[in-house]
Every structure is written in C-alpha cells, then in structure tokens.
Design an enzyme around this catalytic site. Sequence first.
Site, mmCIF file in Angstrom:
data_model
loop_
_atom_site.group_PDB
_atom_site.id
_atom_site.type_symbol
_atom_site.label_atom_id
_atom_site.label_comp_id
_atom_site.label_asym_id
_atom_site.label_seq_id
_atom_site.Cartn_x
_atom_site.Cartn_y
_atom_site.Cartn_z
ATOM 1 C CG HIS A 1 35.066 39.746 73.325
ATOM 2 N ND1 HIS A 1 33.961 39.211 74.304
ATOM 3 C CD2 HIS A 1 35.045 40.555 72.463
ATOM 4 C CE1 HIS A 1 33.100 39.877 72.920
ATOM 5 N NE2 HIS A 1 33.796 40.496 71.983
HETATM 6 O O1 RIB Z 1 34.270 36.194 70.115
HETATM 7 C C1 RIB Z 1 35.216 36.666 70.745
HETATM 8 C C2 RIB Z 1 36.713 36.005 70.524
HETATM 9 O O2 RIB Z 1 36.632 35.698 69.508
HETATM 10 C C3 RIB Z 1 37.639 37.251 70.961
HETATM 11 O O3 RIB Z 1 38.403 36.066 71.510
HETATM 12 C C4 RIB Z 1 37.675 37.636 69.620
HETATM 13 O O4 RIB Z 1 39.709 38.176 69.828
HETATM 14 C C5 RIB Z 1 37.636 36.622 68.828
HETATM 15 O O5 RIB Z 1 39.201 35.847 69.093
#
Ligand code: RIB
Length: 311
Positions: free
Chosen positions: A238
Amino acid sequence: MITPILIDCDPGHDDAIAILLALASPELELLGVTTVSGNQTLEKTTANTLRVLELAGRADVAVAAGAGRPLLRERFVADYVHGKTGLDGPALPPPRGAAVPEHAVDFLAARIAEADERVTLIPVGPLTNVALLLARYPEIGDGIERIVLMGGAIAEGNVTPAAEFNIWADPEAAARVFASGIDVTMIGLDVTHAARMTREHAERLRAAGAVGTFVAELFDFFSLFHLRQYGIDSSPIHDAVAVAHVLDPTLVATERRNVEVETQSELCRGRTVVDLWRRTEREPNAHVGVGIDAERFFDLLLPRLESLDAG
Ligand code: RIB
Ligand code: CA
C-alpha cells in the site's frame, strides 16, 4: 528537479518498503520521518523506522515520534497483520539510534518552515499527526505543496467492510485533513490492491542482497495475512504506492472528487465516501486514485530496492 518530502508512518511492512523506495530515489529529498501509533504502538513504529533507516545505511535521516493514540478513538494495533513487533518476519537488530526529542508535530513544522520550497507530505498511517499539525500550526498549509496519503477506499474497506485501516483508526483526524483545503491525493485500496507484490518479485529481491532479502522476508510474513484473508499469494504494498505516485504521477490515474469521512456511524466508521459520479453538490477536495499501471509500478519499485544493495 528534487522534491522535498516528509513521510509520516506506522511501520508496518509496507511502510518499511515505502521508506526504502524514498531512500532509493534521487528525485526525492527525504527531510525526515515521523511516526504514529497505528499498525503497532508508537514505541514499536518508531523503533521500526529507526531499524529500517539503519539497515539502509541512512541513520542520518532524523526520526521524530508523534501521537501515541488517535485524537478521540481508542488505540487499536494491527498485530494480526504486522505481528507483535510490527515488522515480524525479518531478523532485524534493535535500533542503535534514537528518535529526536522533538514531537513529530513540531518536527514537521520546523522542517516545512526551513525548507527552501513547499514540501510534499506523504502520510501512510493514521492521520493523527497531520491533524495535530494543522491544529497547532494553522498556517502550515502555506509550506505544504501537497499531501499524498495512503488511505481510504472508493469500494470496500480492509479493517471493516466499510473502511480502510488508516482512516478507520482515526476518522476525525482524516476528516480534518480532507477538509483542510490543502491539495490532497488519496491513494486508496482500489489502487493498492491492483498492484500486488508476488512471490516472484520477492525471490528476485532475495537475490539482491541484505536489503532485498529484508524486503523478501517482509513479504514472506505480510503475505500470510493476505493468504488467510483473501486466499491470494500476493500482497498490496500500500504505502509504497503513495511514494511511487510522487515519483511518477502517471502511474496512478486520479479523478478530482469530493471525499467525506464518516465519523458518526459505528457501522461505517472511517468510511471514505467518494462522490465518484458527482451525485452531490459537494465540492471536490481530493485527487482520488482510480487506477494503477501495476507493471510500471514494479518496474519502478524493484530496481530501486535492488539499488540499495548495489552499494
Ligand atoms: O490499509 C493499509 C494501511 O494500513 C497501510 O498504510 C498499512 O501500513 C496500514 O497502516
Ligand atoms: Ca502504514
């Protein structure tokens, strides 16, 4: 042109890869990293940030610790995804260094104030520090070029059916950021889940050296959650997508739309309500990621991670 950036994060497997991508990108000047409670406690996300920077030989990058809990909500850590350390999987030594004494909010304000040009802020955890920054320094927006955040979703969530974790963890903070009037880009799950790291990618990195092996071992652990949750042997990285978008804005297609954050409903707490088809009169307030060129994302990410082992 070199872009000055600040990363606010909660390492976290994908946060760690986002930091490494920033370090491997000469187009970016990483002015510092701030940490927030999210994937794990503030103590652990701060230690993990120091550990990753030291692994990459960049202990010179200052780290400042921020909020240990959301503005209003109870603290909730995602150990079911990132493990007890927040970076389970690789055997990384404890940090040698320490965070600076300044609070993250004051650290962010100082770096933005002293920068020669407006800074790009890349929050990839809950937005508590950013909301506190806006509250403590109401004029700080003058020094921020844009906020490119990882969070939210047009479609389904990942911590509840309705909401993505970063926004769900501190919905009031997120609502404040989207209402700030600052140029905000939302890199949400719709985009990050369309560009997942595969075992093949991980094996290529494992052959690169210490940093590549670290990332491969992050994948080995991180992929366990996605296998359990989605039945897939690949993982969205992500947070690295947010950094990649700053590096190459053609990777992620965005549409300027209105985004509101649900803070009243428990069922839909933290939902990013994206007016994708402009059904309301609500003014657009964000560039929302709607698509990604996954192949070009990994063509950018993998060689840069490998370059950290090239010495
Ligand atoms: O939903 C994904 C996010 O939540 C990413 O930033 C992961 O590291 C968590 O923080
Ligand atoms: Ca994160």
